[in-house]
Design an enzyme around this catalytic site. Sequence first.
Site, mmCIF file in Angstrom:
data_model
loop_
_atom_site.group_PDB
_atom_site.id
_atom_site.type_symbol
_atom_site.label_atom_id
_atom_site.label_comp_id
_atom_site.label_asym_id
_atom_site.label_seq_id
_atom_site.Cartn_x
_atom_site.Cartn_y
_atom_site.Cartn_z
ATOM 1 N N ASP A 27 50.173 40.723 7.589
ATOM 2 C CA ASP A 27 50.202 39.978 8.834
ATOM 3 C C ASP A 27 49.129 40.603 9.751
ATOM 4 O OD1 ASP A 27 51.239 38.394 11.042
ATOM 5 O OD2 ASP A 27 52.093 40.280 11.776
ATOM 6 N N ASP A 29 48.665 40.245 13.820
ATOM 7 C CA ASP A 29 49.070 40.780 15.127
ATOM 8 C C ASP A 29 50.146 41.845 14.962
ATOM 9 O OD1 ASP A 29 47.559 39.074 17.000
ATOM 10 O OD2 ASP A 29 48.739 37.458 16.110
ATOM 11 N N SER A 146 48.656 32.875 13.987
ATOM 12 C CA SER A 146 47.753 32.728 15.141
ATOM 13 C C SER A 146 46.448 32.064 14.761
ATOM 14 C CB SER A 146 47.458 34.101 15.731
ATOM 15 O OG SER A 146 46.412 33.992 16.680
ATOM 16 N N ASP A 204 55.442 42.953 10.816
ATOM 17 C CA ASP A 204 56.189 43.598 11.894
ATOM 18 C C ASP A 204 57.201 42.655 12.551
ATOM 19 O OD1 ASP A 204 54.216 41.991 13.058
ATOM 20 O OD2 ASP A 204 54.250 43.172 14.895
#
Length: 257
Positions: A27, A29, A146, A204
């Site tokens: 991932d 961000d 995103s 996260d």
Amino acid sequence: MPRPRSPDTSRAALAPVLRDVRAVVFDTDGVITDSARVHAAAWKEAFDAFLQAHPPEDPDLRRPFDERDDYLRHVDGKSRLDGAEAFLAARGIETSAETVRAVAADKERLFTRRLHEHGVDAYPGTVRLVKALRAAGVPRAAASASRHAGELLDRAGVLDLFDALVDGGEAARLDLPGKPEPDLFLEAVRRLGVPADRAAVVEDALAGVEAGRRGGFALVVGVDRAAGADTGARLLRHGADIVVHDLGELCAGGAPK
Ligand SMILES: O=P(O)(O)OC[C@H]1O[C@@H](O)[C@H](O)[C@@H](O)[C@@H]1O
């Protein structure tokens, strides 16, 4: 001329839990770049302005957006529109498409401004691990809900460490459902040519580790950036097989002290 290292030798630079893994999807961000805090701050400003202008009837639901708990619970890992809708619904607000779009557009304006003012960095521990994987010949993808993921990786100077990128724009183009559905990660490993049950996901977000579990990945690594005292336990409950604080822990010898 130095002889190329054999795969076995270079895999020795990885923690044992990664030695059988054939690909890793990261991932973006909060895992590769320290941009989760930029998203969280922009969401707070946008949601708090909305709550002030349109206070929910129930006083309990009027409290400001919590950058740790509300972010982790409702927004983290989701696309812009899904995150806006999830938080507003949690505060009992009627989520018309128009309201959701307006709040999301406000957040986008605030996020872009912050990004240009403050920039973004890659986590050194993540860069260490990604380079160790590269040296071991393990393909790496970045995946993110995103639409800014490519720009963030580029600004942080790490875009070329990845063999594939599936971002929010790609997800929309391919009509992939958002996390906790696993489609974004499955598309990433498809591009690397490795089945999910031989690959790892690093995440996260609660919705993200859940997506890894639902996708049948061989290993789901949760990254606890200490949003709260129980974040690690929550990541494990949502599907992480292991939790680390810094991805340097997954290099042989662990994170530097
Ligand atoms: O950058 P975009 O396209 O607005 O996407 C936003 C979302 O992207 C996700 O990666 C973040 O975890 C969310 O916090 C964020 O809201």
